[in-house]
Motif scaffolding. Sequence first.
Motif, short mmCIF file in Angstrom:
data_model
loop_
_atom_site.label_atom_id
_atom_site.label_comp_id
_atom_site.label_asym_id
_atom_site.label_seq_id
_atom_site.Cartn_x
_atom_site.Cartn_y
_atom_site.Cartn_z
N LEU A 120 0.83 -1.19 0.00
CA LEU A 120 0.00 0.00 0.00
C LEU A 120 0.87 1.25 0.00
CD1 LEU A 120 -2.75 -0.99 2.61
CD2 LEU A 120 -2.82 -1.21 0.12
N ALA A 122 -8.66 6.51 -5.86
CA ALA A 122 -8.30 5.20 -6.41
C ALA A 122 -9.13 4.99 -7.68
CB ALA A 122 -8.57 4.11 -5.37
N ARG A 166 -3.28 -5.22 -9.92
CA ARG A 166 -4.01 -4.93 -8.68
C ARG A 166 -4.43 -3.47 -8.66
NH1 ARG A 166 -2.39 -7.85 -3.76
NH2 ARG A 166 -2.02 -5.80 -2.85
N ARG A 167 -5.70 -3.26 -8.32
CA ARG A 167 -6.24 -1.91 -8.16
C ARG A 167 -7.15 -1.87 -6.94
NH1 ARG A 167 -2.89 -1.48 -11.51
NH2 ARG A 167 -2.98 -0.38 -13.53
N ASP A 168 -7.44 -0.67 -6.47
CA ASP A 168 -8.43 -0.45 -5.42
C ASP A 168 -9.64 0.17 -6.10
OD1 ASP A 168 -10.03 0.57 -3.40
OD2 ASP A 168 -8.35 1.08 -2.11
N GLU A 194 -9.39 -2.15 -0.17
CA GLU A 194 -9.28 -3.53 -0.62
C GLU A 194 -8.64 -3.57 -2.02
OE1 GLU A 194 -13.12 -5.28 -0.66
OE2 GLU A 194 -13.40 -5.14 1.51
N ALA A 195 -7.79 -4.55 -2.24
CA ALA A 195 -7.17 -4.73 -3.55
C ALA A 195 -7.86 -5.86 -4.30
CB ALA A 195 -5.68 -5.05 -3.39
N HIS A 196 -8.22 -5.58 -5.55
CA HIS A 196 -8.78 -6.59 -6.45
C HIS A 196 -8.06 -6.48 -7.78
CE1 HIS A 196 -12.24 -7.58 -3.85
NE2 HIS A 196 -12.26 -6.29 -3.56
N THR A 197 -7.95 -7.58 -8.47
CA THR A 197 -7.30 -7.52 -9.78
C THR A 197 -8.27 -7.00 -10.82
OG1 THR A 197 -7.89 -9.76 -10.48
CG2 THR A 197 -5.87 -9.50 -9.16
N HIS A 234 0.74 -2.63 -10.51
CA HIS A 234 -0.01 -2.71 -9.25
C HIS A 234 -0.02 -1.33 -8.60
CE1 HIS A 234 0.10 -7.01 -9.69
NE2 HIS A 234 1.41 -7.06 -9.57
N THR A 291 -2.17 0.25 -5.32
CA THR A 291 -3.19 0.32 -4.27
C THR A 291 -2.66 1.21 -3.16
OG1 THR A 291 -2.33 -1.73 -3.30
CG2 THR A 291 -4.23 -1.91 -4.77
#
Length: 351
Positions: A167, A208, A247-249, A284-287, A317, A319
């Motif tokens: 982060l 984000a 990975r993004r938020d 939270e990180a999600h792809t 990535h 986040t």
Amino acid sequence: MEILVTGGAGFIGSAVVRQLAAAGHGVRVLDALLPAVHPSGRAPDLPDGVPFLHGDVRDAAAVERSLDGVDAVCHQAAMVGPGVDPADAPAYAGCNDLGTAVLLAAMARAGVRRMVLAGSVAVYGEGRYRCPEHGEVAPGPRRPEDLDAGRFDPTCPRCGAELVPGLVTEEAPGDPRNVSAATKLAQEHLAAAWARACGGAVLVLRYATVYGPGMPRDTPHAGVASVFRSALARGEAPRVLEDGGQRRDFVHVGDVAAANLAALAAVGDRPPGSVRAYNAGSGEAHTVGTMAAALAAAAGGPEPLVTGEYRLGDVRHLTADSSRLRAELGWRPQMPFLAGTAEFAAAPLRD
């Protein structure tokens, strides 16, 4: 307060306007209705009592008219997204940086000293990574030969080892990797110089990856969630770049609008000449692949197609840590990822 929302007809700006009006604030909108995100050119449906001023933030006369009687400015007007090619650079610099400079100069003349600025976590570039041997490192630009070979994750610039993404906090240095990100960072610098010179106060919300109802259809400037949702609306499979593991938020637009309300409530108490930045994400990180799959499943559409294609200006990535916004302004995101994607999959896009 009486608040001017620049870009208030846009995706995020209109959500801010609705929440401000519901909270009882006086609100007015200044928007140029640029074709990239407003292809119809029609004025938006705004809450009752919210005047719409058709004008560009690069037009000093239009900005000055919009500032009469205003207590604070919520500056959302911007050209966003990573762009299509280097030829987009003048448009980004004009909309984002010249527009911000014209707005700040008009605010100085009008005596308006409070601003909430829409920023972006893209200013951090590749974000934060840790090498098992060398600790926290900043990877350099990804190389075309690696991307062509399907090696998408950055490696340690000292030993070449695989890196673990983490982060990013607000203290991380700026390292923009595309034109859009560079102009968003320049906006922050312009606002900081204005605050020091005029005794103003600025709070920057570094967004984000924002998604949700009201995103425009079929435009590369709207963000990856809109690109996926537009494909599904056409009955096509969402096309996912790289291997989908980026990975993004993903943060819901309603939560981002609420963050703007919290910042507007707080900016008046900040000391003259001050600027403070806040990351605004879900935590939270999600792809990217997960977002595409969630939208496809909720919409009952075709499964995403992972293409292996890439864009050099994209980061792998990114986040950010949003704990400062939670701790200092009392903001909390409310929309869970799966509920938000289900809502977005069913909501109409803006034509």
